[in-house]
Enzyme design. Structure first.
Site, PDB file in Angstrom:
ATOM      1  N   LYS A 199      51.008  56.309 -38.919  1.00 19.93           N
ATOM      2  CA  LYS A 199      52.700  56.123 -38.341  1.00 19.93           C
ATOM      3  C   LYS A 199      52.823  57.730 -37.582  1.00 19.93           C
ATOM      4  CE  LYS A 199      53.397  52.924 -41.522  1.00 19.93           C
ATOM      5  NZ  LYS A 199      53.898  52.888 -43.340  1.00 19.93           N
TER       6      LYS A 199
ATOM      7  N   ASP B   5      47.818  56.094 -44.348  1.00 21.18           N
ATOM      8  CA  ASP B   5      48.559  54.773 -44.291  1.00 21.18           C
ATOM      9  C   ASP B   5      49.600  56.224 -42.948  1.00 21.18           C
ATOM     10  OD1 ASP B   5      49.172  52.448 -43.074  1.00 21.18           O
ATOM     11  OD2 ASP B   5      51.456  53.377 -44.252  1.00 21.18           O
TER      12      ASP B   5
HETATM   13  N1  LIG Z   1      52.946  44.482 -46.735  1.00 20.18           N
HETATM   14  C1  LIG Z   1      53.772  45.185 -45.374  1.00 20.18           C
HETATM   15  O1  LIG Z   1      54.649  46.063 -46.224  1.00 20.18           O
HETATM   16  C2  LIG Z   1      52.916  45.866 -44.179  1.00 20.18           C
HETATM   17  C3  LIG Z   1      54.479  46.585 -43.555  1.00 20.18           C
HETATM   18  C4  LIG Z   1      54.163  47.207 -41.844  1.00 20.18           C
HETATM   19  C5  LIG Z   1      52.580  46.605 -41.420  1.00 20.18           C
HETATM   20  N2  LIG Z   1      51.762  46.330 -42.667  1.00 20.18           N
HETATM   21  C6  LIG Z   1      50.746  45.615 -41.699  1.00 20.18           C
HETATM   22  O2  LIG Z   1      50.002  44.297 -42.240  1.00 20.18           O
HETATM   23  C7  LIG Z   1      49.087  43.866 -42.021  1.00 20.18           C
HETATM   24  C8  LIG Z   1      48.393  43.067 -42.952  1.00 20.18           C
HETATM   25  O3  LIG Z   1      48.914  43.309 -43.911  1.00 20.18           O
HETATM   26  P1  LIG Z   1      49.281  43.129 -45.138  1.00 20.18           P
HETATM   27  O4  LIG Z   1      49.679  42.971 -46.506  1.00 20.18           O
HETATM   28  O5  LIG Z   1      49.552  40.961 -45.502  1.00 20.18           O
HETATM   29  O6  LIG Z   1      47.210  42.245 -45.569  1.00 20.18           O
HETATM   30  P2  LIG Z   1      46.599  41.223 -46.495  1.00 20.18           P
HETATM   31  O7  LIG Z   1      45.270  41.844 -47.009  1.00 20.18           O
HETATM   32  O8  LIG Z   1      47.399  40.093 -48.011  1.00 20.18           O
HETATM   33  O9  LIG Z   1      45.862  39.680 -45.577  1.00 20.18           O
HETATM   34  C9  LIG Z   1      45.318  40.060 -44.428  1.00 20.18           C
HETATM   35  C10 LIG Z   1      44.925  39.370 -43.783  1.00 20.18           C
HETATM   36  O10 LIG Z   1      43.738  39.553 -42.616  1.00 20.18           O
HETATM   37  C11 LIG Z   1      42.502  38.595 -43.291  1.00 20.18           C
HETATM   38  N3  LIG Z   1      41.809  39.637 -41.755  1.00 20.18           N
HETATM   39  C12 LIG Z   1      40.832  40.244 -42.639  1.00 20.18           C
HETATM   40  N4  LIG Z   1      39.543  40.633 -41.720  1.00 20.18           N
HETATM   41  C13 LIG Z   1      40.176  39.673 -40.062  1.00 20.18           C
HETATM   42  C14 LIG Z   1      39.091  39.672 -38.971  1.00 20.18           C
HETATM   43  N5  LIG Z   1      38.548  40.190 -39.262  1.00 20.18           N
HETATM   44  N6  LIG Z   1      40.124  38.294 -38.455  1.00 20.18           N
HETATM   45  C15 LIG Z   1      40.517  37.768 -39.301  1.00 20.18           C
HETATM   46  N7  LIG Z   1      42.228  37.553 -40.001  1.00 20.18           N
HETATM   47  C16 LIG Z   1      41.505  38.986 -40.800  1.00 20.18           C
HETATM   48  C17 LIG Z   1      42.423  38.683 -43.977  1.00 20.18           C
HETATM   49  O11 LIG Z   1      41.586  36.975 -44.073  1.00 20.18           O
HETATM   50  C18 LIG Z   1      44.115  37.994 -45.182  1.00 20.18           C
HETATM   51  O12 LIG Z   1      44.009  36.933 -44.820  1.00 20.18           O
HETATM   52  C19 LIG Z   1      47.985  45.112 -42.254  1.00 20.18           C
HETATM   53  O13 LIG Z   1      47.849  45.598 -40.886  1.00 20.18           O
HETATM   54  C20 LIG Z   1      49.183  46.115 -42.386  1.00 20.18           C
HETATM   55  O14 LIG Z   1      48.620  47.495 -42.122  1.00 20.18           O
HETATM   56  C21 LIG Z   1      52.185  44.943 -43.494  1.00 20.18           C
HETATM   57  N1  LIG Z   2      51.693  50.535 -46.954  1.00 15.95           N
HETATM   58  C1  LIG Z   2      52.821  50.769 -46.130  1.00 15.95           C
HETATM   59  C2  LIG Z   2      52.950  49.269 -45.400  1.00 15.95           C
HETATM   60  C3  LIG Z   2      53.577  49.061 -43.797  1.00 15.95           C
HETATM   61  O1  LIG Z   2      53.128  49.647 -43.413  1.00 15.95           O
HETATM   62  C4  LIG Z   2      53.622  51.306 -45.833  1.00 15.95           C
HETATM   63  O2  LIG Z   2      54.124  51.989 -47.190  1.00 15.95           O
HETATM   64  O3  LIG Z   2      54.461  51.743 -45.382  1.00 15.95           O
END
Ligand SMILES: NC(=O)c1ccc[n+]([C@@H]2O[C@H](COP(=O)([O-])OP(=O)(O)OC[C@H]3O[C@@H](n4cnc5c(N)ncnc54)[C@H](O)[C@@H]3O)[C@@H](O)[C@H]2O)c1
Ligand SMILES: N[C@@H](CCO)C(=O)O
Length: 357
Positions: A221, A217
């Protein structure tokens, strides 16, 4: 009134918070900005839910009750029939395969806002091809939350670069999840795997925490920032310290990793035992522009240093440039978490909407 029509893919931690934040901000945006944000389609990996104008605060219940299995073409057919203007596809998935739909979505009239980092970290060929497709179709792609969640890292670096600033180095605690994990592990007498479980429960890790622990990850970045600075790099070229034993990664399932994650405890306990009284462990990423070296590793830091004194899930980015000299430009704050990330996605939608009619 300018109308933006959002099709949201991924209703997990980040996606569901985006929906709630958009619904909460709707009235104010209509009154103050003459802007109407609608969400007529939401979808997860298996199920989609369509409405005429926008989902409302009962969207979760309605999604469960009236969602149906779908293909991407169903979504495209629906929005085409409805004649929606200003379509924005939000990628709030962590999917490696969903990005294969980007080109089609762009060709079918969508702008894209992504929290998912995958599209920006596949091959350079994919990266360039995507940008060609955006230019050809007059569409925009925003992805500020790819680095530092809600922190303004990409726009700052991009702005400096565009303005002609010579950027020499970016160094930081890039991962909010690993920041939380190592901040807590360095201070408290809990095992590493216990702290990891806590971070997962708080929604701070990637859906598969091995993506964080393997350094992938943070590697992604670094690659995203390097590419903003027009460095031609691939993920495979980054020197990454991997914290996941080989037999628990690769073909091994997430379920197997969850059962055996305590196997990580020994090595990390040893690292902790080797610390001096005034030291803590930190997970850092470094990008040296002159050498093109990109590195992800664990380091020992003095407790009183900038990175050593970080708290909670804070990330910190030091940007070294010609004009800033010896003292870097520093951007610091929560680097993970659904609320800050969703806010960053909503801010991307608003920045994008300023460019639309
Ligand atoms: N959690 C954080 O702090 C954070 C910060 C920055 C970026 N992100 C990014 O945000 C994204 C989501 O993270 P999250 O924690 O919400 O994940 P999560 O696992 O809670 O949710 C992912 C969602 O995507 C759906 N999904 C998976 N494959 C799919 C597809 N092919 N089509 C449609 N939907 C699909 C799943 O059903 C689920 O609803 C990730 O890419 C993560 O890297 C997260
Ligand atoms: N797993 C990621 C979430 C944000 O992309 C992080 O720790 O920064």
């Amino acid at each position: 009134m300018k109308k933006i029509n959002i099709v949201l893919f991924g209703t997990g931690n980040v996606g569901s918070t985006v929906i709630n934040q958009v619904l909460a901000a709707r009235e104010k945006l209509q009154q103050e900005e003459n802007l109407e944000l609608n969400i007529p389609v939401i979808a997860n990996s298996t199920t989609a839910f369509f409405v005429k104008q926008t989902v409302n605060r009962s969207w979760e219940t309605n999604f469960s009750a009236s969602g149906f299995p779908y293909k991407i073409s169903d979504v495209i057919d629906y929005v085409t029939q409805q004649g929606y203007e200003n379509l924005v596809a939000i990628d709030a998935t962590a999917s490696e395969s969903f990005v294969d739909h980007y080109k089609l979505l762009i060709e079918q009239g969508f702008h894209v806002v992504a929290a998912n980092k995958v599209a920006n970290t596949l091959s350079s060929e994919f990266y360039e091809d995507l940008r060609k497709s955006l230019r050809k179709n007059g569409k925009f792609f925003y992805y500020e939350t790819n680095v530092g969640a809600g922190l303004p890292i990409i726009q700052t670096l991009h702005g400096l670069y565009q303005a002609g600033e010579e950027i020499t180095r970016v160094r930081g605690v890039f991962s909010g999840s690993l920041s939380y994990i190592f901040n807590t592990f360095s201070e408290e007498s809990k095992s590493f795997s216990e702290v990891l479980t806590e971070a997962e429960k708080k929604g701070l890790t990637e859906p598969d925490p091995r993506v964080d622990l393997s350094g992938k990850d943070v590697g992604r970045k670094l690659l995203i920032l390097a590419r903003e600075l027009k460095l031609k790099k691939e993920l495979s070229e980054i020197n990454i310290q991997d914290l996941v034993p080989k037999h628990l990664n690769g073909k091994s399932s997430l379920k197997n990793f969850q059962l055996k994650k305590h196997e990580l405890d020994g090595d990390l306990e040893k690292l902790k035992a080797d610390l001096e009284e005034d030291e803590v462990i930190r997970h850092v990423g470094e990008l040296e522009i002159a050498t093109g070296n990109l590195e992800v590793k664990l380091v020992k830091e003095k407790r009183t240093s900038a990175f050593g004194s970080l708290k909670n899930a804070d990330s910190s980015f030091e940007i070294y440039t010609e004009s800033y000299g010896e003292q870097p430009l520093v951007i610091q704050g929560a680097g993970a978490g659904a609320a800050v990330t969703a806010r960053g996605v909503v801010a991307d939608i608003l920045r994008l909407s300023e460019r639309l009619n």
